[in-house]
Design a protein around this motif. Structure first.
Motif, PDB file in Angstrom:
ATOM      1  N   TYR A 129       0.849  -1.196   0.000  1.00  0.00           N
ATOM      2  CA  TYR A 129       0.000   0.000   0.000  1.00  0.00           C
ATOM      3  C   TYR A 129       0.883   1.244   0.000  1.00  0.00           C
ATOM      4  O   TYR A 129       2.073   1.190   0.350  1.00  0.00           O
ATOM      5  CB  TYR A 129      -0.926   0.019   1.223  1.00  0.00           C
ATOM      6  CG  TYR A 129      -0.215   0.066   2.546  1.00  0.00           C
ATOM      7  CD1 TYR A 129       0.124   1.288   3.146  1.00  0.00           C
ATOM      8  CD2 TYR A 129       0.126  -1.116   3.217  1.00  0.00           C
ATOM      9  CE1 TYR A 129       0.789   1.321   4.366  1.00  0.00           C
ATOM     10  CE2 TYR A 129       0.788  -1.090   4.431  1.00  0.00           C
ATOM     11  CZ  TYR A 129       1.117   0.129   5.012  1.00  0.00           C
ATOM     12  OH  TYR A 129       1.778   0.172   6.206  1.00  0.00           O
ATOM     13  N   ARG A 130       0.281   2.347  -0.404  1.00  0.00           N
ATOM     14  CA  ARG A 130       0.914   3.661  -0.304  1.00  0.00           C
ATOM     15  C   ARG A 130      -0.101   4.607   0.313  1.00  0.00           C
ATOM     16  O   ARG A 130      -1.288   4.565  -0.026  1.00  0.00           O
ATOM     17  CB  ARG A 130       1.368   4.162  -1.672  1.00  0.00           C
ATOM     18  CG  ARG A 130       2.399   3.258  -2.319  1.00  0.00           C
ATOM     19  CD  ARG A 130       2.956   3.824  -3.608  1.00  0.00           C
ATOM     20  NE  ARG A 130       3.801   4.988  -3.375  1.00  0.00           N
ATOM     21  CZ  ARG A 130       4.527   5.583  -4.334  1.00  0.00           C
ATOM     22  NH1 ARG A 130       4.505   5.098  -5.580  1.00  0.00           N
ATOM     23  NH2 ARG A 130       5.269   6.634  -4.070  1.00  0.00           N
ATOM     24  N   ARG A 131       0.358   5.438   1.223  1.00  0.00           N
ATOM     25  CA  ARG A 131      -0.528   6.400   1.871  1.00  0.00           C
ATOM     26  C   ARG A 131      -0.767   7.587   0.938  1.00  0.00           C
ATOM     27  O   ARG A 131       0.177   8.131   0.343  1.00  0.00           O
ATOM     28  CB  ARG A 131       0.081   6.886   3.180  1.00  0.00           C
ATOM     29  CG  ARG A 131       0.238   5.798   4.223  1.00  0.00           C
ATOM     30  CD  ARG A 131       0.843   6.370   5.497  1.00  0.00           C
ATOM     31  NE  ARG A 131       1.112   5.333   6.485  1.00  0.00           N
ATOM     32  CZ  ARG A 131       0.231   4.900   7.371  1.00  0.00           C
ATOM     33  NH1 ARG A 131      -0.996   5.407   7.380  1.00  0.00           N
ATOM     34  NH2 ARG A 131       0.549   3.955   8.236  1.00  0.00           N
ATOM     35  N   LEU A 132      -2.034   7.964   0.821  1.00  0.00           N
ATOM     36  CA  LEU A 132      -2.380   9.037  -0.107  1.00  0.00           C
ATOM     37  C   LEU A 132      -1.721  10.358   0.268  1.00  0.00           C
ATOM     38  O   LEU A 132      -1.327  11.132  -0.620  1.00  0.00           O
ATOM     39  CB  LEU A 132      -3.903   9.206  -0.163  1.00  0.00           C
ATOM     40  CG  LEU A 132      -4.652   8.097  -0.904  1.00  0.00           C
ATOM     41  CD1 LEU A 132      -6.155   8.299  -0.796  1.00  0.00           C
ATOM     42  CD2 LEU A 132      -4.235   8.042  -2.364  1.00  0.00           C
ATOM     43  N   ASP A 133      -1.575  10.628   1.556  1.00  0.00           N
ATOM     44  CA  ASP A 133      -0.980  11.911   1.940  1.00  0.00           C
ATOM     45  C   ASP A 133       0.529  11.954   1.709  1.00  0.00           C
ATOM     46  O   ASP A 133       1.158  12.997   1.872  1.00  0.00           O
ATOM     47  CB  ASP A 133      -1.311  12.251   3.399  1.00  0.00           C
ATOM     48  CG  ASP A 133      -0.823  11.200   4.386  1.00  0.00           C
ATOM     49  OD1 ASP A 133      -0.169  10.227   3.951  1.00  0.00           O
ATOM     50  OD2 ASP A 133      -1.094  11.353   5.590  1.00  0.00           O
ATOM     51  N   GLU A 134       1.118  10.816   1.313  1.00  0.00           N
ATOM     52  CA  GLU A 134       2.551  10.773   1.002  1.00  0.00           C
ATOM     53  C   GLU A 134       2.816  10.493  -0.478  1.00  0.00           C
ATOM     54  O   GLU A 134       3.976  10.380  -0.883  1.00  0.00           O
ATOM     55  CB  GLU A 134       3.228   9.682   1.855  1.00  0.00           C
ATOM     56  CG  GLU A 134       3.125   9.922   3.359  1.00  0.00           C
ATOM     57  CD  GLU A 134       3.645   8.751   4.175  1.00  0.00           C
ATOM     58  OE1 GLU A 134       4.017   7.725   3.550  1.00  0.00           O
ATOM     59  OE2 GLU A 134       3.686   8.850   5.411  1.00  0.00           O
ATOM     60  N   LEU A 135       1.747  10.379  -1.259  1.00  0.00           N
ATOM     61  CA  LEU A 135       1.894  10.034  -2.679  1.00  0.00           C
ATOM     62  C   LEU A 135       2.157  11.298  -3.480  1.00  0.00           C
ATOM     63  O   LEU A 135       1.233  12.025  -3.860  1.00  0.00           O
ATOM     64  CB  LEU A 135       0.624   9.333  -3.170  1.00  0.00           C
ATOM     65  CG  LEU A 135       0.683   8.679  -4.558  1.00  0.00           C
ATOM     66  CD1 LEU A 135       1.716   7.568  -4.592  1.00  0.00           C
ATOM     67  CD2 LEU A 135      -0.695   8.128  -4.937  1.00  0.00           C
ATOM     68  N   ASP A 136       3.405  11.577  -3.731  1.00  0.00           N
ATOM     69  CA  ASP A 136       3.783  12.823  -4.408  1.00  0.00           C
ATOM     70  C   ASP A 136       5.056  12.582  -5.211  1.00  0.00           C
ATOM     71  O   ASP A 136       5.976  11.907  -4.742  1.00  0.00           O
ATOM     72  CB  ASP A 136       4.003  13.929  -3.373  1.00  0.00           C
ATOM     73  CG  ASP A 136       4.050  15.312  -4.010  1.00  0.00           C
ATOM     74  OD1 ASP A 136       3.437  15.494  -5.082  1.00  0.00           O
ATOM     75  OD2 ASP A 136       4.696  16.202  -3.433  1.00  0.00           O
ATOM     76  N   GLY A 137       5.090  13.106  -6.418  1.00  0.00           N
ATOM     77  CA  GLY A 137       6.259  12.939  -7.264  1.00  0.00           C
ATOM     78  C   GLY A 137       6.323  14.023  -8.315  1.00  0.00           C
ATOM     79  O   GLY A 137       5.584  15.016  -8.269  1.00  0.00           O
ATOM     80  N   ASP A 138       7.199  13.851  -9.286  1.00  0.00           N
ATOM     81  CA  ASP A 138       7.265  14.798 -10.402  1.00  0.00           C
ATOM     82  C   ASP A 138       6.000  14.656 -11.239  1.00  0.00           C
ATOM     83  O   ASP A 138       5.564  13.530 -11.524  1.00  0.00           O
ATOM     84  CB  ASP A 138       8.494  14.517 -11.269  1.00  0.00           C
ATOM     85  CG  ASP A 138       9.797  14.775 -10.522  1.00  0.00           C
ATOM     86  OD1 ASP A 138       9.803  15.668  -9.647  1.00  0.00           O
ATOM     87  OD2 ASP A 138      10.797  14.080 -10.803  1.00  0.00           O
ATOM     88  N   PRO A 139       5.394  15.773 -11.639  1.00  0.00           N
ATOM     89  CA  PRO A 139       4.148  15.691 -12.411  1.00  0.00           C
ATOM     90  C   PRO A 139       4.314  14.847 -13.671  1.00  0.00           C
ATOM     91  O   PRO A 139       5.323  14.966 -14.382  1.00  0.00           O
ATOM     92  CB  PRO A 139       3.846  17.156 -12.749  1.00  0.00           C
ATOM     93  CG  PRO A 139       4.559  17.948 -11.707  1.00  0.00           C
ATOM     94  CD  PRO A 139       5.801  17.176 -11.388  1.00  0.00           C
ATOM     95  N   LEU A 140       3.340  13.992 -13.914  1.00  0.00           N
ATOM     96  CA  LEU A 140       3.341  13.189 -15.136  1.00  0.00           C
ATOM     97  C   LEU A 140       3.179  14.122 -16.330  1.00  0.00           C
ATOM     98  O   LEU A 140       2.217  14.902 -16.392  1.00  0.00           O
ATOM     99  CB  LEU A 140       2.189  12.183 -15.086  1.00  0.00           C
ATOM    100  CG  LEU A 140       2.207  11.045 -16.100  1.00  0.00           C
ATOM    101  CD1 LEU A 140       3.358  10.089 -15.799  1.00  0.00           C
ATOM    102  CD2 LEU A 140       0.880  10.282 -16.059  1.00  0.00           C
ATOM    103  N   PRO A 141       4.102  14.112 -17.304  1.00  0.00           N
ATOM    104  CA  PRO A 141       4.040  15.078 -18.408  1.00  0.00           C
ATOM    105  C   PRO A 141       2.766  14.980 -19.236  1.00  0.00           C
ATOM    106  O   PRO A 141       2.209  15.990 -19.665  1.00  0.00           O
ATOM    107  CB  PRO A 141       5.275  14.722 -19.258  1.00  0.00           C
ATOM    108  CG  PRO A 141       6.161  13.934 -18.362  1.00  0.00           C
ATOM    109  CD  PRO A 141       5.271  13.228 -17.401  1.00  0.00           C
ATOM    110  N   ALA A 142       2.296  13.754 -19.472  1.00  0.00           N
ATOM    111  CA  ALA A 142       1.087  13.529 -20.280  1.00  0.00           C
ATOM    112  C   ALA A 142       0.460  12.220 -19.843  1.00  0.00           C
ATOM    113  O   ALA A 142       1.154  11.331 -19.332  1.00  0.00           O
ATOM    114  CB  ALA A 142       1.429  13.484 -21.764  1.00  0.00           C
ATOM    115  N   PRO A 143      -0.845  12.089 -20.006  1.00  0.00           N
ATOM    116  CA  PRO A 143      -1.489  10.830 -19.624  1.00  0.00           C
ATOM    117  C   PRO A 143      -0.919   9.639 -20.386  1.00  0.00           C
ATOM    118  O   PRO A 143      -0.545   9.759 -21.561  1.00  0.00           O
ATOM    119  CB  PRO A 143      -2.961  11.061 -19.998  1.00  0.00           C
ATOM    120  CG  PRO A 143      -3.117  12.542 -20.073  1.00  0.00           C
ATOM    121  CD  PRO A 143      -1.809  13.073 -20.542  1.00  0.00           C
ATOM    122  N   VAL A 144      -0.831   8.517 -19.724  1.00  0.00           N
ATOM    123  CA  VAL A 144      -0.445   7.277 -20.392  1.00  0.00           C
ATOM    124  C   VAL A 144      -1.567   6.883 -21.345  1.00  0.00           C
ATOM    125  O   VAL A 144      -2.743   6.855 -20.951  1.00  0.00           O
ATOM    126  CB  VAL A 144      -0.194   6.165 -19.356  1.00  0.00           C
ATOM    127  CG1 VAL A 144       0.059   4.834 -20.054  1.00  0.00           C
ATOM    128  CG2 VAL A 144       0.964   6.538 -18.444  1.00  0.00           C
TER     129      VAL A 144
END
Length: 545
Positions: free
Chosen positions: A133-148
Motif C-alpha cells: 500500500y501507499r498512503r495518499l498523503d505521502e503520494l507525491d512525485g514529479d508531475p506526469l508530463p502527459a497521460p499514459v
C-alpha cells in the motif's frame, strides 16, 4: 486515446474557478478542478515511478472525498483502473474484512492499495496480510508530463457489486463504457457547468456516488459539494442545509434517504432553508416508493422546493450507472395498474388511482445509446404493458464481470444484458416491478416484495426503509413469506404485539395475503450490503422456523 481521459484533462484547463468543496460541516475546503488535476498529475508521476503499468488494477481504501478525487484521477492518468474497496464499519470484524478484501484484491489482480483517511489505522492489517500500500498523503512525485495512452476497451473502473464481499464480483467498466454513459447522462439531465452545482453525501464505493457524483462533475467541470455518508447519517438535515447554502441544483439518493429527510425536515422552521434552485433530486438505486417521494416533496415545499425536481431513474453498475431517466423537471409520474392482472396474467392494465391499485413510478425512456427490451422466459419479445424480463443493450454495457472463478461474460450473442429485473414498457418509458429472484409466488400469483414492504413501513414505529419481505420455501407448492422489520420498540412485548397486528393488517390490505410471520428487530439488525441495500435472501435466516 481514451475520450474520457482526453475530456477530463481538457476540462481541468478550461473549468475556470469551478471545482469541489469538501470538509463540511466543520472545515469546508474548496479546490478548483485545475488544482485537483495538478495534484493528480503529481500523484500519477509517483505511481508510474513506483511501477504502476498501463492496465494495472489499483485499489483505493479511503473515505475523504478530498483525497479520493485526485487519487482516482491519478490512476486514470497513469493508465490504470480503479477499484473502490468496501469500507469497514464500527461493527465490522476486521479479521473477516481482511479476508474478504484479500479475495477481492486477488480477484481483480491488484498489487497496490492506496490508503487514506479515515482508514490509515488499517495499515497494520494490510501489513499482517502482506498487502502493498501507499498512503495518499505521502503520494507525491514529479508531475506526469502527459497521460499514459490507453484505448477505449481498456478497463477504467472495476465496480464491486453490492452483494456480500465474501463472494465478490466486480463489474468491468471500460473507458468506452464510462464515456458513453457519462455523455448520455449529461444529455438526459441537461447538465450545464455554468449554472449547475451538485450536492452529494453518497458513498464513493457505490456506483451512484463514484460515477454520478465524482466522475461526472470532474469530467464536465461542474461545481460539486461533497460530504460523506457518515456526515449525512449523523445529521440528515445537513443535506438540505448544504443544498440551501451552496445553492445546489442537483442531488441524488436512494429512496430510503428521501424518507428520512422528509421526517427530519418536518421539524425545521419555515424559512430556514431556500431549496428553490433544486432542479434535479434523482431517486434511484433501490425501489422507489411514491408515498415517500410525496412526503419529501411536501416537506420541501415549505422551503420553496419545486415538486417537479424529483427525477425517478433506473440504473445499475452493469451499464456504468444509468439506464433510464425520467424527463427533467416533470416530477414523479406514477402508473396505476390492476393488481389481479399484474399478478395472474403479467399484464399492466391501467386503472384509476386507489387503495387497491398497484402503483409504479415511470422511470423514463432509455438513455441515449441504450436500448431496453422486455422478453418472456423463452426470450420472445413482449409488447406494450406486458410484464417480463428486462434486458438492455448499448455502448455503456459492461463486457463482463471479474469473479473469484475468473472472467464471466455479461452479454448474449446479440449484445443483450439480462438485468435480473421484471418490468414493462409504457409509452416508451421503463417501469420496474422488482427483482426476478425476489418475486413471491403464491396460488399462481406473482407478488412483488416491494408492495409488502411499503405496507409494513407505513405502520407507525417501523423504521423508514427497514422492512423486508422474505420468501420462505421458495419454489415449492407451500411457498410462503415473512416480514422482517426494524423498530425502536423491539424487545417491548406489548409494543411488538401491536406492531405485528398492524403490520399483518396493512399487508393483508395491500396484497390480500397474510404473512407467515412478522419479526421485529432492533435498529441496525437487518443484513445489508456494503452500500446499504437490504439483503432479502440473508434476512430469511432471521425468521424462526
Amino acid at each position: 486515446m481514451s475520450r474520457f481521459v482526453d475530456t477530463m484533462v481538457a476540462t481541468a484547463a478550461s473549468a475556470n474557478d469551478r471545482g469541489m468543496t469538501t470538509g463540511e460541516p466543520t472545515a469546508p475546503t474548496r479546490r478548483t478542478w485545475a488544482e485537483v488535476h495538478e495534484e493528480a498529475r503529481r500523484m500519477a508521476g509517483a505511481l508510474v515511478a513506483g511501477g504502476v503499468a498501463p492496465g494495472e488494477a489499483v485499489a483505493v481504501l479511503a473515505g475523504d472525498p478530498a483525497e479520493i478525487a485526485p487519487a482516482v484521477q491519478a490512476v486514470w492518468l497513469s493508465g490504470g483502473s480503479i477499484t473502490m474497496l468496501h469500507q469497514p464499519t464500527p461493527r465490522t470484524d476486521l479479521a473477516e474484512w481482511a479476508t474478504d478484501t484479500l479475495r477481492v484484491l486477488a480477484m481483480i489482480g491488484a498489487r497496490l492499495v492506496l490508503l487514506g483517511s479515515p482508514f490509515d489505522a488499517l495499515a497494520g492489517v494490510l501489513d499482517e496480510n502482506g498487502v502493498s500500500y501507499r498512503r495518499l498523503d505521502e503520494l507525491d512525485g514529479d508531475p506526469l508530463p502527459a497521460p499514459v495512452e490507453v484505448d477505449e476497451s481498456a478497463t477504467a473502473l472495476l465496480q464491486l457489486t453490492s452483494g456480500s464481499t465474501a463472494d465478490p464480483k466486480a463489474v468491468r467498466i471500460t473507458h468506452g463504457n464510462l464515456w458513453s454513459n457519462a455523455k448520455a447522462m449529461e444529455e438526459a439531465a441537461e447538465l450545464d457547468p455554468e449554472t449547475d452545482r451538485m450536492v452529494s453525501w453518497l458513498p464513493l464505493f457505490h456506483d451512484m456516488g463514484m460515477v454520478g457524483f465524482l466522475t461526472v462533475p470532474m469530467l464536465f467541470g461542474i461545481d460539486l459539494v461533497k460530504v460523506t455518508p457518515v456526515d449525512f447519517l449523523a445529521r440528515p438535515t445537513l443535506w438540505p442545509d448544504l443544498i440551501s447554502r451552496y445553492r445546489g441544483t442537483i442531488t441524488a439518493a436512494p429512496n430510503f434517504a428521501y424518507a428520512i429527510a422528509a421526517r427530519r425536515m418536518g421539524g425545521v422552521e419555515d424559512g430556514t432553508w431556500d431549496l428553490s434552485r433544486l432542479r434535479i433530486a434523482l431517486n434511484g438505486a433501490e425501489p422507489i416508493d411514491p408515498t415517500a417521494v410525496k412526503a419529501f416533496t411536501d416537506a420541501g415545499a415549505r422551503f420553496g422546493m419545486p415538486a417537479e425536481c424529483v427525477l425517478c431513474a433506473y440504473g445499475m453498475a452493469e451499464t456504468t450507472l444509468g439506464v433510464a431517466f425520467a424527463p427533467v423537471f416533470t416530477g414523479m409520474a406514477v402508473d396505476h395498474v390492476d393488481p389481479d392482472e399484474l399478478e395472474a396474467n403479467r399484464r399492466a392494465v391501467p386503472v384509476e388511482p386507489g387503495p387497491d391499485a398497484r402503483s409504479f413510478p415511470l422511470l423514463g425512456p432509455p438513455l441515449p445509446g441504450l436500448e431496453v427490451q422486455v422478453v418472456d422466459d423463452s426470450g420472445a419479445v413482449r409488447g406494450e404493458r406486458e410484464v417480463g424480463q428486462l434486458r438492455v443493450r448499448g455502448e455503456a454495457v459492461t463486457p463482463g464481470y471479474l469473479t473469484v472463478d475468473g472472467p464471466l461474460a455479461t452479454q448474449d450473442a446479440e449484445g443483450w444484458l439480462d438485468t435480473g429485473d421484471e418490468g414493462y414498457v409504457v409509452d416508451g418509458q421503463v417501469v420496474v416491478c422488482g427483482r426476478r429472484k425476489d418475486v413471491i409466488i403464491m396460488g399462481g400469483r406473482n407478488i412483488y416484495p416491494t408492495d409488502i414492504e411499503r405496507a409494513a413501513t407505513s405502520v407507525e414505529g417501523v423504521r423508514a426503509g427497514n422492512a423486508v419481505a422474505v420468501r420462505l420455501d421458495a419454489g415449492t407448492r407451500r411457498e410462503r413469506f415473512a416480514v422482517v422489520v426494524e423498530s425502536k420498540h423491539a424487545g417491548e412485548d406489548d409494543a411488538v404485539k401491536d406492531l405485528t397486528k398492524e403490520i399483518n393488517a396493512r399487508v393483508v390490505d395491500a396484497v390480500g395475503l397474510r404473512p407467515f410471520a412478522v419479526v421485529v428487530l432492533k435498529p441496525g439488525s437487518l443484513p445489508k450490503t456494503p452500500s446499504g441495500k437490504l439483503r432479502r435472501s440473508a434476512a430469511a435466516a432471521l425468521v424462526p422456523a
